[in-house]
Write a protein that holds these residues in place. Structure first.
Motif, PDB file in Angstrom:
ATOM      1  N   PRO A 133      34.195 -78.875 -11.009  1.00 32.68           N
ATOM      2  CA  PRO A 133      34.612 -79.430  -9.714  1.00 32.68           C
ATOM      3  C   PRO A 133      34.422 -80.948  -9.627  1.00 32.68           C
ATOM      4  CG  PRO A 133      32.402 -78.557  -9.496  1.00 32.68           C
ATOM      5  CD  PRO A 133      32.824 -78.306 -10.922  1.00 32.68           C
ATOM      6  N   PHE A 134      35.171 -81.562  -8.695  1.00 34.04           N
ATOM      7  CA  PHE A 134      35.140 -83.016  -8.496  1.00 34.04           C
ATOM      8  C   PHE A 134      34.504 -83.372  -7.145  1.00 34.04           C
ATOM      9  CE2 PHE A 134      38.636 -82.130 -11.365  1.00 34.04           C
ATOM     10  CZ  PHE A 134      38.388 -83.046 -12.382  1.00 34.04           C
ATOM     11  N   ASP A 135      33.900 -84.561  -7.126  1.00 32.21           N
ATOM     12  CA  ASP A 135      33.383 -85.075  -5.849  1.00 32.21           C
ATOM     13  C   ASP A 135      34.543 -85.513  -4.956  1.00 32.21           C
ATOM     14  OD1 ASP A 135      30.357 -85.232  -6.229  1.00 32.21           O
ATOM     15  OD2 ASP A 135      31.098 -86.220  -8.046  1.00 32.21           O
ATOM     16  N   ALA A 136      35.600 -85.994  -5.598  1.00 32.43           N
ATOM     17  CA  ALA A 136      36.751 -86.466  -4.819  1.00 32.43           C
ATOM     18  C   ALA A 136      38.015 -86.346  -5.654  1.00 32.43           C
ATOM     19  CB  ALA A 136      36.549 -87.915  -4.394  1.00 32.43           C
ATOM     20  N   ILE A 137      39.128 -86.075  -4.971  1.00 33.25           N
ATOM     21  CA  ILE A 137      40.449 -86.059  -5.609  1.00 33.25           C
ATOM     22  C   ILE A 137      41.357 -86.952  -4.767  1.00 33.25           C
ATOM     23  CG2 ILE A 137      42.412 -84.649  -6.344  1.00 33.25           C
ATOM     24  CD1 ILE A 137      40.495 -82.271  -6.640  1.00 33.25           C
ATOM     25  N   LEU A 138      42.028 -87.867  -5.456  1.00 38.77           N
ATOM     26  CA  LEU A 138      42.877 -88.842  -4.771  1.00 38.77           C
ATOM     27  C   LEU A 138      44.303 -88.683  -5.281  1.00 38.77           C
ATOM     28  CD1 LEU A 138      43.226 -91.364  -3.078  1.00 38.77           C
ATOM     29  CD2 LEU A 138      42.379 -92.711  -4.980  1.00 38.77           C
ATOM     30  N   VAL A 139      45.232 -88.384  -4.377  1.00 38.78           N
ATOM     31  CA  VAL A 139      46.636 -88.243  -4.762  1.00 38.78           C
ATOM     32  C   VAL A 139      47.372 -89.497  -4.294  1.00 38.78           C
ATOM     33  CG1 VAL A 139      48.728 -86.855  -4.523  1.00 38.78           C
ATOM     34  CG2 VAL A 139      46.491 -85.735  -4.589  1.00 38.78           C
ATOM     35  N   THR A 140      48.083 -90.155  -5.229  1.00 41.72           N
ATOM     36  CA  THR A 140      48.746 -91.419  -4.871  1.00 41.72           C
ATOM     37  C   THR A 140      50.268 -91.275  -4.881  1.00 41.72           C
ATOM     38  OG1 THR A 140      48.849 -92.363  -7.103  1.00 41.72           O
ATOM     39  CG2 THR A 140      46.793 -92.673  -5.893  1.00 41.72           C
ATOM     40  N   ALA A 141      50.752 -90.036  -4.661  1.00 46.61           N
ATOM     41  CA  ALA A 141      52.182 -89.783  -4.483  1.00 46.61           C
ATOM     42  C   ALA A 141      52.314 -88.852  -3.280  1.00 46.61           C
ATOM     43  CB  ALA A 141      52.765 -89.137  -5.741  1.00 46.61           C
ATOM     44  N   GLY A 142      53.479 -88.894  -2.617  1.00 47.90           N
ATOM     45  CA  GLY A 142      53.667 -88.104  -1.394  1.00 47.90           C
ATOM     46  C   GLY A 142      53.923 -86.642  -1.725  1.00 47.90           C
ATOM     47  N   ALA A 143      53.050 -85.758  -1.236  1.00 49.28           N
ATOM     48  CA  ALA A 143      53.148 -84.334  -1.564  1.00 49.28           C
ATOM     49  C   ALA A 143      53.832 -83.575  -0.427  1.00 49.28           C
ATOM     50  CB  ALA A 143      51.750 -83.760  -1.795  1.00 49.28           C
ATOM     51  N   PRO A 144      54.720 -82.622  -0.763  1.00 46.20           N
ATOM     52  CA  PRO A 144      55.376 -81.854   0.296  1.00 46.20           C
ATOM     53  C   PRO A 144      54.429 -80.872   0.991  1.00 46.20           C
ATOM     54  CG  PRO A 144      56.116 -81.128  -1.891  1.00 46.20           C
ATOM     55  CD  PRO A 144      55.234 -82.320  -2.103  1.00 46.20           C
ATOM     56  N   PHE A 145      53.344 -80.510   0.297  1.00 45.90           N
ATOM     57  CA  PHE A 145      52.339 -79.580   0.858  1.00 45.90           C
ATOM     58  C   PHE A 145      51.023 -79.834   0.127  1.00 45.90           C
ATOM     59  CE2 PHE A 145      54.667 -77.642  -2.634  1.00 45.90           C
ATOM     60  CZ  PHE A 145      53.646 -77.226  -3.464  1.00 45.90           C
ATOM     61  N   VAL A 146      49.953 -79.181   0.581  1.00 46.24           N
ATOM     62  CA  VAL A 146      48.656 -79.383  -0.076  1.00 46.24           C
ATOM     63  C   VAL A 146      48.557 -78.445  -1.269  1.00 46.24           C
ATOM     64  CG1 VAL A 146      46.179 -79.568   0.318  1.00 46.24           C
ATOM     65  CG2 VAL A 146      47.746 -79.428   2.251  1.00 46.24           C
ATOM     66  N   PRO A 147      48.465 -78.954  -2.489  1.00 43.54           N
ATOM     67  CA  PRO A 147      48.351 -78.053  -3.639  1.00 43.54           C
ATOM     68  C   PRO A 147      47.008 -77.306  -3.599  1.00 43.54           C
ATOM     69  CG  PRO A 147      49.033 -80.270  -4.309  1.00 43.54           C
ATOM     70  CD  PRO A 147      48.577 -80.364  -2.891  1.00 43.54           C
ATOM     71  N   LYS A 148      47.108 -75.965  -3.601  1.00 42.12           N
ATOM     72  CA  LYS A 148      45.898 -75.120  -3.498  1.00 42.12           C
ATOM     73  C   LYS A 148      44.927 -75.400  -4.646  1.00 42.12           C
ATOM     74  CE  LYS A 148      46.553 -71.748  -0.216  1.00 42.12           C
ATOM     75  NZ  LYS A 148      47.986 -71.527   0.009  1.00 42.12           N
ATOM     76  N   ALA A 149      45.495 -75.649  -5.852  1.00 44.80           N
ATOM     77  CA  ALA A 149      44.634 -75.873  -7.025  1.00 44.80           C
ATOM     78  C   ALA A 149      43.700 -77.060  -6.778  1.00 44.80           C
ATOM     79  CB  ALA A 149      45.488 -76.129  -8.261  1.00 44.80           C
ATOM     80  N   LEU A 150      44.201 -78.066  -6.077  1.00 41.94           N
ATOM     81  CA  LEU A 150      43.372 -79.259  -5.859  1.00 41.94           C
ATOM     82  C   LEU A 150      42.225 -78.947  -4.903  1.00 41.94           C
ATOM     83  CD1 LEU A 150      46.052 -82.111  -5.759  1.00 41.94           C
ATOM     84  CD2 LEU A 150      44.790 -81.182  -7.713  1.00 41.94           C
TER      85      LEU A 150
END
Ligand code: SAH
Length: 216
Positions: free
Chosen positions: A149-166
């Motif tokens: 697991p991660f302390d933080a995940i940062l997505v820098t592209a526009g996602a159509p929905f929240v990816p469950k895996a993240l």
């Protein structure tokens, strides 16, 4: 290999940009120090270097863009990391955001889906001696299950929905910062409060290139 130049002129322009970002509300000292430290022009094409310290997004390669400095600063604040935290970045792009997170002493795992851009930024990382813990060509929708697991995940592209895996790859207490929606996106922060529970906060409109599936 020789490092690119960082002249007093660039440093002066960078301080002006940092002051502008402070006026716009950026206040975390770790983020401000990182923005003052990392030469943004190193992550842009030589022909655009004169514009590197404007608060604007610019083309990089493969029809992608280096994010606005304000957006980079805002997302870097929202993930609220401490030195040593494990951070997964989705959308390495130019590598500028990666370098900011490294300057904040996080352990960075970063994924880019665009092969041409991946290779270009890989050469730059080597030249700069900037070594993320992992730098992968892959699909960020899947995250990195082997390193979670991660302390933080940062997505820098526009996602159509929240990816469950993240969401599932966050530690309890971990944060996922992700712009969601179609042009513009709404900045979201999900904080994992338990095995199956998350807090959701929203932070206004931003514009990103789309988060796409699979490697290109
Ligand atoms: N942080 C970067 C932002 C680049 S733009 C910078 O400031 O330079 C967003 C990047 O996300 C693009 O490089 C794009 O190719 C990448 N991307 C889009 N969808 C992705 C996915 N599913 N997995 C990994 N990277 C993705």
């Amino acid at each position: 290999m020789q490092l690119p130049q960082d002249s007093p002129k660039h440093q002066g322009q960078r301080m002006q940009l940092v002051n502008l970002l402070k006026e716009k509300g950026i206040s975390d000292p770790a983020v401000i120090d990182a923005l003052a430290f990392v030469p943004r022009h190193w992550f842009m094409d030589a022909g655009l270097a004169a514009h590197a310290y404007k608060n604007k997004a610019y083309p990089i390669a493969a029809e992608q863009t280096i994010s606005h400095p304000y957006t980079v600063a805002f997302q870097s604040e929202l993930i609220a990391i401490k030195p040593g935290d494990k951070v997964l970045e989705i959308g390495t792009g130019s590598g500028y955001q990666t370098a900011i997170l490294r300057a904040m002493n996080a352990q960075i795992f970063t994924i880019e889906r665009q092969r041409e851009l991946f290779k270009k930024t890989q050469r730059l990382f080597e030249q700069l001696g900037l070594r993320p813990k992992k730098y992968l060509l892959g699909d960020g929708y899947l995250g990195l299950p082997d390193d979670a697991p991660f302390d933080a995940i940062l997505v820098t592209a526009g996602a159509p929905f929240v990816p469950k895996a993240l969401l599932s790859q966050l530690k309890i207490g971990g944060r996922l910062v992700i712009p969601i929606g179609n042009d513009p996106q709404i900045m979201h922060r999900f904080t994992r409060t338990g095995e199956k529970t998350f807090d959701k906060e929203t932070f206004g409109e931003f514009r990103f290139v789309p988060m796409l599936k699979d490697k290109s």
